[in-house]
Design a protein around this motif. Structure first.
Motif, PDB file in Angstrom:
ATOM      1  N   GLY A   1       2.029  -0.920   5.724  1.00  0.00           N
ATOM      2  CA  GLY A   1       3.098   0.864   5.790  1.00  0.00           C
ATOM      3  C   GLY A   1       3.449   1.287   4.196  1.00  0.00           C
ATOM      4  O   GLY A   1       3.035   0.443   3.642  1.00  0.00           O
ATOM      5  N   ASN A   2       4.116   2.149   4.123  1.00  0.00           N
ATOM      6  CA  ASN A   2       4.360   2.376   2.598  1.00  0.00           C
ATOM      7  C   ASN A   2       5.851   1.604   3.111  1.00  0.00           C
ATOM      8  O   ASN A   2       6.183   1.138   2.962  1.00  0.00           O
ATOM      9  CB  ASN A   2       4.744   4.027   2.553  1.00  0.00           C
TER      10      ASN A   2
ATOM     11  N   ASP B   1      -3.192   4.602  -2.993  1.00  0.00           N
ATOM     12  CA  ASP B   1      -2.350   5.289  -3.326  1.00  0.00           C
ATOM     13  C   ASP B   1      -0.787   5.060  -3.953  1.00  0.00           C
ATOM     14  O   ASP B   1      -0.010   4.901  -3.599  1.00  0.00           O
ATOM     15  CB  ASP B   1      -1.882   5.809  -1.550  1.00  0.00           C
ATOM     16  N   LEU B   2      -1.025   3.965  -4.651  1.00  0.00           N
ATOM     17  CA  LEU B   2      -0.324   3.809  -6.037  1.00  0.00           C
ATOM     18  C   LEU B   2       0.784   4.590  -6.117  1.00  0.00           C
ATOM     19  O   LEU B   2       1.631   4.730  -6.252  1.00  0.00           O
ATOM     20  CB  LEU B   2      -0.835   2.882  -6.989  1.00  0.00           C
ATOM     21  N   TYR B   3      -0.168   6.356  -6.471  1.00  0.00           N
ATOM     22  CA  TYR B   3       0.087   7.459  -7.114  1.00  0.00           C
ATOM     23  C   TYR B   3       0.269   8.656  -6.272  1.00  0.00           C
ATOM     24  O   TYR B   3      -1.188   8.217  -5.159  1.00  0.00           O
ATOM     25  CB  TYR B   3      -0.336   7.984  -8.228  1.00  0.00           C
TER      26      TYR B   3
ATOM     27  N   HIS C   1      -5.246  10.025  -1.802  1.00  0.00           N
ATOM     28  CA  HIS C   1      -4.190  10.628  -2.577  1.00  0.00           C
ATOM     29  C   HIS C   1      -4.209  10.091  -4.797  1.00  0.00           C
ATOM     30  O   HIS C   1      -4.185  10.458  -5.216  1.00  0.00           O
ATOM     31  CB  HIS C   1      -2.512  10.399  -2.171  1.00  0.00           C
ATOM     32  N   ASP C   2      -4.465   8.957  -4.903  1.00  0.00           N
ATOM     33  CA  ASP C   2      -4.534   8.539  -6.242  1.00  0.00           C
ATOM     34  C   ASP C   2      -6.264   7.858  -6.642  1.00  0.00           C
ATOM     35  O   ASP C   2      -6.658   7.942  -7.739  1.00  0.00           O
ATOM     36  CB  ASP C   2      -3.953   7.205  -7.083  1.00  0.00           C
ATOM     37  N   ALA C   3      -7.550   8.795  -6.105  1.00  0.00           N
ATOM     38  CA  ALA C   3      -8.150   8.719  -6.389  1.00  0.00           C
ATOM     39  C   ALA C   3      -8.798   9.591  -7.442  1.00  0.00           C
ATOM     40  O   ALA C   3      -9.805   9.399  -8.663  1.00  0.00           O
ATOM     41  CB  ALA C   3      -9.740   9.891  -5.438  1.00  0.00           C
TER      42      ALA C   3
ATOM     43  N   ALA D   1       0.852  -1.214  -0.058  1.00  0.00           N
ATOM     44  CA  ALA D   1       0.010   0.126  -0.277  1.00  0.00           C
ATOM     45  C   ALA D   1       1.524   1.341  -0.049  1.00  0.00           C
ATOM     46  O   ALA D   1       2.130   0.941   0.048  1.00  0.00           O
ATOM     47  CB  ALA D   1      -0.713  -0.168   1.179  1.00  0.00           C
ATOM     48  N   ASP D   2       0.326   1.938  -0.829  1.00  0.00           N
ATOM     49  CA  ASP D   2       0.821   3.546   0.048  1.00  0.00           C
ATOM     50  C   ASP D   2       2.238   3.303  -0.882  1.00  0.00           C
ATOM     51  O   ASP D   2       3.477   4.025  -0.220  1.00  0.00           O
ATOM     52  CB  ASP D   2       0.751   4.036   1.073  1.00  0.00           C
ATOM     53  N   ILE D   3       2.089   3.187  -1.930  1.00  0.00           N
ATOM     54  CA  ILE D   3       3.520   3.251  -2.806  1.00  0.00           C
ATOM     55  C   ILE D   3       3.740   4.479  -3.233  1.00  0.00           C
ATOM     56  O   ILE D   3       5.662   5.001  -3.217  1.00  0.00           O
ATOM     57  CB  ILE D   3       3.366   2.645  -4.153  1.00  0.00           C
ATOM     58  N   HIS D   4       2.948   5.421  -3.574  1.00  0.00           N
ATOM     59  CA  HIS D   4       4.059   6.946  -4.068  1.00  0.00           C
ATOM     60  C   HIS D   4       4.012   7.152  -4.789  1.00  0.00           C
ATOM     61  O   HIS D   4       5.163   7.617  -4.562  1.00  0.00           O
ATOM     62  CB  HIS D   4       3.648   7.944  -2.312  1.00  0.00           C
ATOM     63  N   LEU D   5       3.919   5.831  -5.668  1.00  0.00           N
ATOM     64  CA  LEU D   5       5.261   6.360  -7.189  1.00  0.00           C
ATOM     65  C   LEU D   5       5.758   8.278  -7.532  1.00  0.00           C
ATOM     66  O   LEU D   5       3.809   8.707  -7.565  1.00  0.00           O
ATOM     67  CB  LEU D   5       4.482   5.379  -8.341  1.00  0.00           C
ATOM     68  N   ASP D   6       6.591   8.461  -7.581  1.00  0.00           N
ATOM     69  CA  ASP D   6       7.712   9.462  -8.009  1.00  0.00           C
ATOM     70  C   ASP D   6       6.932  10.781  -7.281  1.00  0.00           C
ATOM     71  O   ASP D   6       6.755  11.718  -7.567  1.00  0.00           O
ATOM     72  CB  ASP D   6       7.105   9.677  -9.177  1.00  0.00           C
ATOM     73  N   SER D   7       6.355  10.402  -6.033  1.00  0.00           N
ATOM     74  CA  SER D   7       6.585  10.764  -4.540  1.00  0.00           C
ATOM     75  C   SER D   7       8.015  12.228  -5.197  1.00  0.00           C
ATOM     76  O   SER D   7       8.557  11.825  -4.914  1.00  0.00           O
ATOM     77  CB  SER D   7       6.204  10.853  -3.526  1.00  0.00           C
ATOM     78  N   PRO D   8       7.428  13.888  -4.936  1.00  0.00           N
ATOM     79  CA  PRO D   8       8.062  14.785  -5.564  1.00  0.00           C
ATOM     80  C   PRO D   8       9.502  14.733  -4.614  1.00  0.00           C
ATOM     81  O   PRO D   8      10.288  15.368  -4.620  1.00  0.00           O
ATOM     82  CB  PRO D   8       7.826  16.216  -5.340  1.00  0.00           C
ATOM     83  N   LEU D   9       9.272  14.343  -2.639  1.00  0.00           N
ATOM     84  CA  LEU D   9      10.014  14.271  -1.329  1.00  0.00           C
ATOM     85  C   LEU D   9      10.625  15.754  -1.796  1.00  0.00           C
ATOM     86  O   LEU D   9      11.445  15.838  -1.617  1.00  0.00           O
ATOM     87  CB  LEU D   9      11.567  13.717  -1.673  1.00  0.00           C
TER      88      LEU D   9
END
Length: 415
Positions: A207-208, A57-59, A93-95, A7-15
């Motif tokens: 967790g992510n 929250d893949l993205y 986040h990815d809705a 879960a919560d991969i947040h791919l390409d999260s900008p940090l």
């Protein structure tokens, strides 16, 4: 049967904010979420799992360009080649994220109503529903269907459950209600720290995959679930992160000098590097305690901040994100405040301000006027955002003697 729950991969999260920090390993950190996903796919293939569940929250939001989606599709194609199926629900986040045509074997569940996918060959039923909009505050789990008799039932859900600090209360639900549903495993997402809420049935936040800032510390990854004879045999945390965030706490109470504090920092960072097992460490240093070294540290903080960052750089695999100096003077403040001299008068004045709401309010207005003239960079700190709140002001006034006394008394000169 085996499956991975992520879960919560947040791919390409900008940090966000990396560019503010000199020496930040920006290249390593910007690609960290992609490499963590690659690591997850590697483990799926190595473990020969039957399927992968992604609980929202893949993205990290809508894509800046299509490269984010193309990268995900390329990784899913690797799973297709290995005959590993994938089920996904959307989170907050990815809705509204874009979606490319998914490879065969990858399926996104409905966002309008609960949907059930049955894998007849495995004897598995997966029930889930994604978010149609980010601000989803309904209890989605309440509308999930009854378990399918004779099958291993899994609930796939992005939720805050009964609420977790630091996470918006989306799709809230009671753990007792999840248990009562009668499923064999609940694959949750949204909370970024791994947590097992219940064991019969298993209700799990994995967790992510990759920590993205200093509040997401420790090993990050996904849960490998093994099922035998229709029951969960094991739920193992598998680490896939490529950069590790750590809070290195240093107790300066026994330090005789600032150099001793430096050695404490070196030891703490070294332990974090060792625990990270070859990953780059992004460390927040927190130095605490009443200490003989306090005066030297607060008299020239720039020097010691530079020294600490330098010793981390020497280790090669460590970078210091922030240094929080929370040491205190060894002086007896109560005794000093009772003296009839300028320092005693100052301490009494500060205590009066601290305990008087009206005086605190006046101080807040003055600081607000000053803040309006400060450069924008000042407001990138947590303290700045709350500088006019009563609790923050009270804390500032409480801490002032620890900073002022060394300057006024010459305490620790030459330390």
């Amino acid at each position: 049967m085996k499956f991975f729950h992520a879960a919560d991969i947040h791919l390409d999260s900008p940090l966000r904010g990396l560019d503010r920090y000199d020496g930040a390993p920006a290249d390593k950190l910007r690609g960290a979420t992609r490499r963590a996903l690659e690591g997850l796919v590697d483990q799926c293939i190595a473990e020969e799992v039957d399927f992968l569940l992604i609980a929202g929250d893949l993205y990290d939001g809508d894509w800046i360009d299509y490269n984010t989606g193309l990268f995900f599709v390329s990784q899913m194609a690797r799973l297709r080649e290995a005959k590993i199926r994938v089920l996904i629900v959307r989170g907050n986040h990815d809705a509204k994220s874009k979606i490319l045509r998914l490879p065969e074997g990858v399926r996104e569940l409905s966002t309008s109503k609960p949907e059930t996918v049955i894998y007849d060959d495995l004897g598995v039923a997966v029930h889930g529903r994604g978010y149609a909009r980010a601000e989803t505050t309904d209890d989605l789990a309440a509308s999930y269907p009854a378990p399918r008799a004779g099958l291993f039932n899994i609930g796939l859900l992005h939720t805050a459950a009964e609420g977790r600090e630091g996470h918006a209360r989306y799709a809230p639900c009671r753990v007792g209600d999840l248990v009562a549903k009668g499923y064999d495993y609940w694959a949750l997402g949204h909370v970024h720290a791994r947590e097992v809420l219940y064991r019969e049935p298993w209700i799990v936040f994995p967790g992510n995959l990759q920590g993205r800032h200093a509040r997401e510390t420790g090993p990050k990854g996904a849960s490998l679930v093994t099922v035998e004879d229709g029951r969960v045999k094991s739920v193992e945390h598998r680490v896939v992160d490529v950069a590790r965030w750590a809070v290195c706490e240093v107790d300066a109470s026994r330090a005789g000098s600032a150099d001793d504090v430096l050695e404490g920092c070196r030891s703490s960072i070294s332990r974090a590097v060792e625990d990270a097992d070859g990953r780059v460490v992004c460390a927040r240093i927190v130095i605490t305690g009443a200490s003989r070294a306090h005066a030297a540290l607060v008299r020239d903080p720039g020097r010691w901040h530079g020294e600490i960052r330098g010793l981390a750089n020497d280790m090669g695999d460590a970078w210091v994100e922030k240094i929080q100096l929370r040491t205190r003077t060894l002086a007896d403040l109560d005794a000093l405040a009772s003296n009839d001299d300028p320092i005693g008068g100052l301490l009494k004045k500060l205590r009066w301000i601290r305990d008087d709401d009206h005086e605190l309010e006046k101080l807040g207005k003055e600081l607000s006027d000053i803040a309006g003239k400060l450069p924008q960079e000042f407001f990138q700190t947590d303290a700045a955002a709350k500088i006019t709140e009563a609790d923050a002001l009270r804390r500032i006034v409480d801490e002032l003697p620890d900073y002022l006394l060394p300057q006024l008394s010459g305490e620790g000169e030459g330390a």
